[in-house]
Design an enzyme around this catalytic site. Structure first.
Site, PDB file in Angstrom:
ATOM      1  N   GLU A   1      -7.969  38.539 -75.193  1.00 55.40           N
ATOM      2  CA  GLU A   1      -9.218  38.796 -74.454  1.00 55.40           C
ATOM      3  C   GLU A   1      -9.666  40.246 -74.616  1.00 55.40           C
ATOM      4  O   GLU A   1     -10.863  40.542 -74.696  1.00 55.40           O
ATOM      5  CB  GLU A   1      -9.026  38.456 -72.975  1.00 55.40           C
TER       6      GLU A   1
ATOM      7  N   SER B   1      -0.083  36.476 -63.765  1.00 55.00           N
ATOM      8  CA  SER B   1      -1.036  36.632 -62.681  1.00 55.00           C
ATOM      9  C   SER B   1      -0.317  37.220 -61.470  1.00 55.00           C
ATOM     10  O   SER B   1       0.832  36.886 -61.198  1.00 55.00           O
ATOM     11  CB  SER B   1      -1.628  35.269 -62.316  1.00 55.00           C
TER      12      SER B   1
ATOM     13  N   LYS C   1       1.057  31.260 -64.099  1.00 57.49           N
ATOM     14  CA  LYS C   1       0.117  31.663 -65.142  1.00 57.49           C
ATOM     15  C   LYS C   1       0.742  32.476 -66.266  1.00 57.49           C
ATOM     16  O   LYS C   1       1.629  33.279 -66.056  1.00 57.49           O
ATOM     17  CB  LYS C   1      -1.024  32.500 -64.530  1.00 57.49           C
TER      18      LYS C   1
ATOM     19  N   HIS D   1     -19.011  22.885 -84.113  1.00 54.81           N
ATOM     20  CA  HIS D   1     -19.580  22.789 -82.757  1.00 54.81           C
ATOM     21  C   HIS D   1     -18.486  22.650 -81.702  1.00 54.81           C
ATOM     22  O   HIS D   1     -18.731  22.096 -80.628  1.00 54.81           O
ATOM     23  CB  HIS D   1     -20.545  21.600 -82.625  1.00 54.81           C
TER      24      HIS D   1
END
Ligand code: ARG
Length: 461
Positions: free
Chosen positions: A292, A279, A285, A158
């Site tokens: 992804e 970024s 970043k 979980h």
């Protein structure tokens, strides 16, 4: 020249001709198609339909086309842009090269069995390539597991901290998934590897071609047993994209884990510069775009699988032009799966575990509570009661803001007099791991054995 002019008196609409054409994508089948064409020519020779010099002329012409098609830019030539499909392309070039004898090649054959045999040959080779890629990814999992052999990480259920596991154990979970995927592709390969040629348009052919011989020449394991089925079966594409979907799903889960583990909040993994991007706005970043995209690209493969099921579900026997739509789904599935496997392999080689932080996290937040309950069970308490007692101990520890191992023995004995000094060893990180010594468990001994097994399984293949 089109393959079907005689019946027509009018011209085809130009927009529709382009809509109908598939050469821009089915040209990927050209080498497979050429191979099957050569065997078709020889089979017609053996059947007495073509004479020896016709067969030789055709086979030589096909070899020449094979060479030309391998030359960079050849298939892109503007004069080929209006070609209907790869099959008419081959016939057109053949006739240019050897004259009207080239028109005899299509005797007893239809594009329906032609496209079926070419697609199967093509996919068979692609599956072999895919199996190599899957091995590389599995090897990368083993290499990473090897680098951090005895390093613990928190295991989650979980997405809440559950119990400590070895990082190698975690990685080998994905090794198992990808091994099942490889087995699935190998299994599907058998069903792909069946010869449909000789089925004609739908009914078979009037010419006595030796289908068994053709199958042997092309390395097929069997011949299809029903001509209607042979020209309209796309099961093998559907199960292939289904298996591809499962592999993408596995890669996507791995990607999701790594994305989470690489966040500042978890801080378990560090992603290398080679697999990260920055970024345009925020200078600090470092984003996990590689992962992804793997996760995102899973969606398009699922889409292709779904598209093929939908494509086939309402089609009357036998061939329908709808089937032309199967190619782009197949090709994009292959491209997406292959590139995602390559990127996954690269990611696995460019990721670092923050081993000290992971080990500390593995034992923090009461991940050894189950080990404490098991300790009480070994001292004779029923598991349910032990569970209850440890639950109360955890509440007490949370109240004091300490871990279980930081409680004093007197404090612990308030909850159960079964607890003695040896408890602290039983709930240590080392013992928590070592205790899971059954086959498939996360003890270092078991994980070492499984790592060895995993390595051996790659050698066997
Ligand atoms: N390009 C077609 C396909 O991909 C094969 C040609 C069969 N066409 C036909 N009209 N029978 O399915």
């Amino acid at each position: 020249m089109s393959l079907w002019g005689g019946r027509f008196t009018g011209e085809i609409d130009q927009f529709f001709a382009a809509y109908n054409a598939s050469f821009r994508f089915d040209r990927r089948l050209i080498f497979a198609d050429l191979k099957a064409c050569a065997v078709q020519a020889r089979a017609l020779g053996r059947a007495g339909v073509l004479n020896e010099s016709e067969v030789e002329a055709i086979v030589t012409g096909l070899a020449k086309i094979t060479t030309l098609a391998g030359e960079p830019g050849y298939l892109d030539r503007p004069e080929f842009a209006a070609t209907e499909d790869v099959h008419s392309f081959i016939e057109g070039r053949l006739v240019e090269l050897i004259g009207p004898a080239g028109y005899k090649l299509h005797t007893g054959r239809s594009r329906n069995d032609q496209v079926a045999v070419a697609t199967r040959l093509y996919l068979r080779e692609e599956i072999d390539q895919l199996l190599v890629r899957l091995r590389e990814t599995r090897q990368a999992l083993i290499d990473l597991a090897d680098r951090y052999r005895n390093a613990p990480i928190p295991g989650y259920t979980h997405l809440q901290k559950a119990q400590p596991v070895l990082f190698a154990h975690y990685l080998l979970a994905y090794f198992q998934m990808l091994s099942r995927d490889a087995a699935r592709f190998a299994e599907i390969r058998h069903r792909v590897n069946t010869l449909p040629l000789g089925s004609g348009a739908l009914a078979g052919t009037n010419f006595p071609v030796d289908r068994q011989w053709m199958a042997e020449q092309l390395g097929f394991e069997a011949v299809t047993r029903n001509s209607l089925d042979a020209v309209s079966d796309r099961d093998y594409l559907i199960e292939f994209t289904g298996a591809a979907s499962l592999t993408m799903m596995h890669l996507s889960r791995l990607a999701e884990d790594f994305i989470i583990y690489a966040t500042q909040e978890f801080g378990l993994l560090k992603l290398g510069d080679r697999i990260s991007t920055g970024s345009s706005l925020m200078p600090q970043k470092k984003n996990p775009d590689s992962l992804e995209l793997i996760r995102g690209k899973a969606a398009r493969v699922f889409g292709h699988h779904s598209a093929l099921l939908t494509l086939a579900k309402g089609l009357p026997l036998a061939y329908n032009k709808d089937f032309q739509e199967d190619k782009e789904a197949l090709f994009d599935t292959l491209d997406t799966l292959n590139s995602s496997l390559i990127v996954t392999t690269t990611v696995l080689g460019n990721v670092e575990l923050d081993a000290p932080r992971a080990a500390a996290a593995a034992i923090r937040d009461y991940t050894n509570a189950t080990d404490l309950a098991d300790y009480l069970v070994r001292r004779g308490l029923e598991f349910r009661k032990a569970h209850e007692i440890v639950g109360r101990i955890v509440v007490h520890a949370i109240g004091r803001g300490v871990e279980l191992a930081q409680l004093t023995i007197d404090e612990l004995r308030e909850f159960s007099t079964l607890i003695e000094d040896d408890l602290f060893k039983a709930i240590s990180l080392e013992q928590s791991l070592a205790g899971k010594a059954m086959v498939g468990g996360t003890s270092p001994v078991q994980v070492d054995a499984e790592l060895e097994r995993a390595r051996d399984s790659l050698i066997d293949q």
